[in-house]
Design an enzyme around this catalytic site. Structure first.
Site, PDB file in Angstrom:
ATOM      1  N   TYR A   1       0.849  -1.198   0.000  1.00  0.00           N
ATOM      2  CA  TYR A   1       0.000   0.000   0.000  1.00  0.00           C
ATOM      3  C   TYR A   1       0.880   1.242   0.000  1.00  0.00           C
ATOM      4  O   TYR A   1       0.653   2.183  -0.768  1.00  0.00           O
ATOM      5  CB  TYR A   1      -0.914  -0.005   1.233  1.00  0.00           C
ATOM      6  CG  TYR A   1      -1.811   1.189   1.375  1.00  0.00           C
ATOM      7  CD1 TYR A   1      -1.431   2.269   2.177  1.00  0.00           C
ATOM      8  CD2 TYR A   1      -3.030   1.248   0.722  1.00  0.00           C
ATOM      9  CE1 TYR A   1      -2.256   3.379   2.318  1.00  0.00           C
ATOM     10  CE2 TYR A   1      -3.864   2.358   0.863  1.00  0.00           C
ATOM     11  CZ  TYR A   1      -3.466   3.413   1.666  1.00  0.00           C
ATOM     12  OH  TYR A   1      -4.272   4.527   1.805  1.00  0.00           O
TER      13      TYR A   1
ATOM     14  N   ALA B   1       3.873   1.488  -1.115  1.00  0.00           N
ATOM     15  CA  ALA B   1       4.493   1.622  -2.448  1.00  0.00           C
ATOM     16  C   ALA B   1       3.524   2.257  -3.441  1.00  0.00           C
ATOM     17  O   ALA B   1       3.893   3.135  -4.223  1.00  0.00           O
ATOM     18  CB  ALA B   1       4.934   0.244  -2.949  1.00  0.00           C
TER      19      ALA B   1
HETATM   20  N1  LIG Z   1      -9.494   6.335   5.124  1.00  0.00           N
HETATM   21  C1  LIG Z   1      -8.198   6.568   5.318  1.00  0.00           C
HETATM   22  O1  LIG Z   1      -7.637   6.437   6.447  1.00  0.00           O
HETATM   23  C2  LIG Z   1      -7.359   7.062   4.165  1.00  0.00           C
HETATM   24  C3  LIG Z   1      -6.211   7.808   4.467  1.00  0.00           C
HETATM   25  C4  LIG Z   1      -5.430   8.271   3.414  1.00  0.00           C
HETATM   26  C5  LIG Z   1      -5.774   8.010   2.106  1.00  0.00           C
HETATM   27  N2  LIG Z   1      -6.895   7.284   1.850  1.00  0.00           N
HETATM   28  C6  LIG Z   1      -7.211   7.026   0.443  1.00  0.00           C
HETATM   29  O2  LIG Z   1      -8.422   7.715   0.127  1.00  0.00           O
HETATM   30  C7  LIG Z   1      -9.103   7.025  -0.928  1.00  0.00           C
HETATM   31  C8  LIG Z   1     -10.543   6.771  -0.525  1.00  0.00           C
HETATM   32  O3  LIG Z   1     -10.510   6.041   0.678  1.00  0.00           O
HETATM   33  P1  LIG Z   1     -11.803   5.973   1.643  1.00  0.00           P
HETATM   34  O4  LIG Z   1     -11.271   6.023   3.032  1.00  0.00           O
HETATM   35  O5  LIG Z   1     -12.823   6.951   1.212  1.00  0.00           O
HETATM   36  O6  LIG Z   1     -12.288   4.478   1.330  1.00  0.00           O
HETATM   37  P2  LIG Z   1     -13.759   3.838   1.274  1.00  0.00           P
HETATM   38  O7  LIG Z   1     -13.514   2.356   1.272  1.00  0.00           O
HETATM   39  O8  LIG Z   1     -14.648   4.463   2.296  1.00  0.00           O
HETATM   40  O9  LIG Z   1     -14.283   4.283  -0.182  1.00  0.00           O
HETATM   41  C9  LIG Z   1     -13.598   3.841  -1.311  1.00  0.00           C
HETATM   42  C10 LIG Z   1     -14.568   3.838  -2.491  1.00  0.00           C
HETATM   43  O10 LIG Z   1     -13.857   3.370  -3.638  1.00  0.00           O
HETATM   44  C11 LIG Z   1     -14.616   2.354  -4.269  1.00  0.00           C
HETATM   45  N3  LIG Z   1     -13.724   1.422  -4.984  1.00  0.00           N
HETATM   46  C12 LIG Z   1     -12.960   0.446  -4.457  1.00  0.00           C
HETATM   47  N4  LIG Z   1     -12.311  -0.215  -5.429  1.00  0.00           N
HETATM   48  C13 LIG Z   1     -12.682   0.353  -6.607  1.00  0.00           C
HETATM   49  C14 LIG Z   1     -12.357   0.116  -7.968  1.00  0.00           C
HETATM   50  N5  LIG Z   1     -11.541  -0.885  -8.323  1.00  0.00           N
HETATM   51  N6  LIG Z   1     -12.910   0.912  -8.906  1.00  0.00           N
HETATM   52  C15 LIG Z   1     -13.768   1.912  -8.557  1.00  0.00           C
HETATM   53  N7  LIG Z   1     -14.120   2.187  -7.280  1.00  0.00           N
HETATM   54  C16 LIG Z   1     -13.578   1.406  -6.324  1.00  0.00           C
HETATM   55  C17 LIG Z   1     -15.391   1.676  -3.161  1.00  0.00           C
HETATM   56  O11 LIG Z   1     -16.536   1.007  -3.656  1.00  0.00           O
HETATM   57  C18 LIG Z   1     -15.754   2.893  -2.289  1.00  0.00           C
HETATM   58  O12 LIG Z   1     -16.949   3.493  -2.689  1.00  0.00           O
HETATM   59  C19 LIG Z   1      -8.294   5.739  -1.188  1.00  0.00           C
HETATM   60  O13 LIG Z   1      -7.428   5.963  -2.290  1.00  0.00           O
HETATM   61  C20 LIG Z   1      -7.458   5.587   0.091  1.00  0.00           C
HETATM   62  O14 LIG Z   1      -6.232   4.911  -0.142  1.00  0.00           O
HETATM   63  C21 LIG Z   1      -7.714   6.814   2.833  1.00  0.00           C
HETATM   64  C1  LIG Z   2       4.603   9.233   7.784  1.00  0.00           C
HETATM   65  C2  LIG Z   2       4.459   7.786   8.144  1.00  0.00           C
HETATM   66  C3  LIG Z   2       3.237   7.151   7.463  1.00  0.00           C
HETATM   67  C4  LIG Z   2       2.006   7.322   8.320  1.00  0.00           C
HETATM   68  C5  LIG Z   2       0.790   6.829   7.576  1.00  0.00           C
HETATM   69  C6  LIG Z   2      -0.413   7.562   8.160  1.00  0.00           C
HETATM   70  C7  LIG Z   2      -1.600   7.385   7.662  1.00  0.00           C
HETATM   71  C8  LIG Z   2      -1.883   6.444   6.586  1.00  0.00           C
HETATM   72  C9  LIG Z   2      -3.136   6.359   6.159  1.00  0.00           C
HETATM   73  C10 LIG Z   2      -3.501   5.367   5.110  1.00  0.00           C
HETATM   74  O1  LIG Z   2      -3.653   5.914   3.834  1.00  0.00           O
HETATM   75  C11 LIG Z   2      -4.790   4.706   5.492  1.00  0.00           C
HETATM   76  C12 LIG Z   2      -4.512   3.289   5.666  1.00  0.00           C
HETATM   77  C13 LIG Z   2      -5.042   2.535   6.601  1.00  0.00           C
HETATM   78  C14 LIG Z   2      -6.005   3.037   7.582  1.00  0.00           C
HETATM   79  C15 LIG Z   2      -6.660   1.957   8.300  1.00  0.00           C
HETATM   80  C16 LIG Z   2      -6.158   1.025   9.192  1.00  0.00           C
HETATM   81  C17 LIG Z   2      -4.842   0.469   9.174  1.00  0.00           C
HETATM   82  C18 LIG Z   2      -3.888   1.354   9.935  1.00  0.00           C
HETATM   83  C19 LIG Z   2      -2.499   1.008   9.509  1.00  0.00           C
HETATM   84  C20 LIG Z   2      -1.963  -0.154  10.295  1.00  0.00           C
HETATM   85  O2  LIG Z   2      -2.738  -1.061  10.696  1.00  0.00           O
HETATM   86  O3  LIG Z   2      -0.736  -0.156  10.542  1.00  0.00           O
END
Ligand SMILES: NC(=O)c1ccc[n+]([C@@H]2O[C@H](COP(=O)([O-])OP(=O)(O)OC[C@H]3O[C@@H](n4cnc5c(N)ncnc54)[C@H](O)[C@@H]3O)[C@@H](O)[C@H]2O)c1
Ligand SMILES: CCCCC/C=C\C=C\[C@H](O)C/C=C\C/C=C\CCCC(=O)O
Length: 248
Positions: A148, A150
């Site tokens: 993830y 990466a």
């Molecule tokens: N929630 C967090 O902690 C967090 C933190 C940093 C970044 N992000 C990033 O933010 C973005 C959205 O995350 P979120 O927290 O809203 O997640 P979420 O799971 O609440 O929503 C993700 C949405 O994307 C859709 N989706 C999944 N796979 C798909 C695909 N192959 N094609 C089209 N749609 C697809 C799902 O159906 C869902 O509606 C992601 O890229 C995630 O990596 C999330």
């Molecule tokens: C600067 C160091 C990296 C810190 C990363 C901080 C937030 C990352 C957010 C991600 O995009 C969201 C990913 C996962 C969130 C949900 C649960 C898993 C938490 C990660 C773990 O279990 O270690």
């Protein structure tokens, strides 16, 4: 911030951050093409948005961003429906270290493809904005999620290079990267497998260090990102204690 007349396309639009982006854009006058994999939930959301913001302001298109054909078709259908594209948010992403190849095709390939399609379909002379959603894990390691990490580093590197290229070539299309820390969404509640459990302490330290953003807070930052000014590369990191600061 008026986005009247602007057309946006959002991937992963029916839940979490993507849904929040969609609502912000609709509240500010844009029309939004909602792309996601769940047809029933997508049609339900369109009905909700139709009653909240008026018919004809959104369309839902079932699209798996890991499929080149589906993403191409979704962009085509959006142009056929609304006639143009001004704002793109490549938001869809998953966290699945087991099926890591699928995660790469969604989180990285999907963003690359969505960005290149945006450059292809946006009217250069009228400018445009592309927002790619990475993560704070795009700027530093998330120990429990190496692949993830990466993918999110890849989104940052790709977007920064393209943003500089767009700026140097005067394409008039701004490319942004959003790097949120933890945001309270379904994603956040993903199953903790035995690997993650073994890294519980590391995880809890990160939660404590960065806090957990609530979508409302996160949305406030989005308005800044979407400001309709075509300048050079912008990219932002977001975490609860130092909410939204611009990196270099
Ligand atoms: N929630 C967090 O902690 C967090 C933190 C940093 C970044 N992000 C990033 O933010 C973005 C959205 O995350 P979120 O927290 O809203 O997640 P979420 O799971 O609440 O929503 C993700 C949405 O994307 C859709 N989706 C999944 N796979 C798909 C695909 N192959 N094609 C089209 N749609 C697809 C799902 O159906 C869902 O509606 C992601 O890229 C995630 O990596 C999330
Ligand atoms: C600067 C160091 C990296 C810190 C990363 C901080 C937030 C990352 C957010 C991600 O995009 C969201 C990913 C996962 C969130 C949900 C649960 C898993 C938490 C990660 C773990 O279990 O270690």
């Amino acid at each position: 911030m008026s986005l009247d007349g602007k057309i946006a396309l959002i991937t992963g639009a029916i839940k979490g951050i993507g849904r929040a982006f969609s609502e912000i854009l609709l509240k500010n006058g844009a029309k939004v093409s909602l792309l996601d994999i769940n047809t029933s939930e997508g049609n339900e959301l369109k009905t909700v948005f139709d009653s909240a913001y008026g018919e004809g302001r959104t369309c839902f298109i079932r699209c798996d961003v890991s499929s080149e054909t589906e993403l191409n078709d979704a962009f085509q259908k959006t142009i056929e429906t609304f006639g143009r594209l001004d704002i793109i948010c490549n938001n869809a992403g998953i966290l699945d270290e087991q099926d890591w190849e699928k995660m790469v095709s969604v989180n990285l390939n999907g963003v690359i493809r969505g960005t290149l399609l945006g450059l292809k379909h946006m009217k250069k002379e009228e400018g445009g904005v592309i927002v790619n959603v990475s993560s704070l894990a795009g700027l530093g390691p998330l120990p429990s999620a190496p692949v993830y990490t990466a993918t999110k580093h890849g989104v940052v590197g790709f977007s920064r290079a393209l943003a500089d290229g767009s700026s140097l070539l005067g394409l008039g299309i701004r490319i942004n990267v959003l790097c949120p820390a933890f945001v309270d969404t379904h994603f956040f509640k993903s199953e903790i497998n035995e690997t993650l459990a073994a890294l519980q302490d590391a995880r809890n330290k990160l939660f404590h260090q960065f806090g957990v953003l609530q979508l409302r807070t996160h949305c406030c930052g989005v308005q800044h990102v979407y400001r309709p000014v075509t300048t050079g590369p912008d990219w932002f990191s977001a975490c609860s204690n130092c909410f939204n600061y611009r990196l270099s």
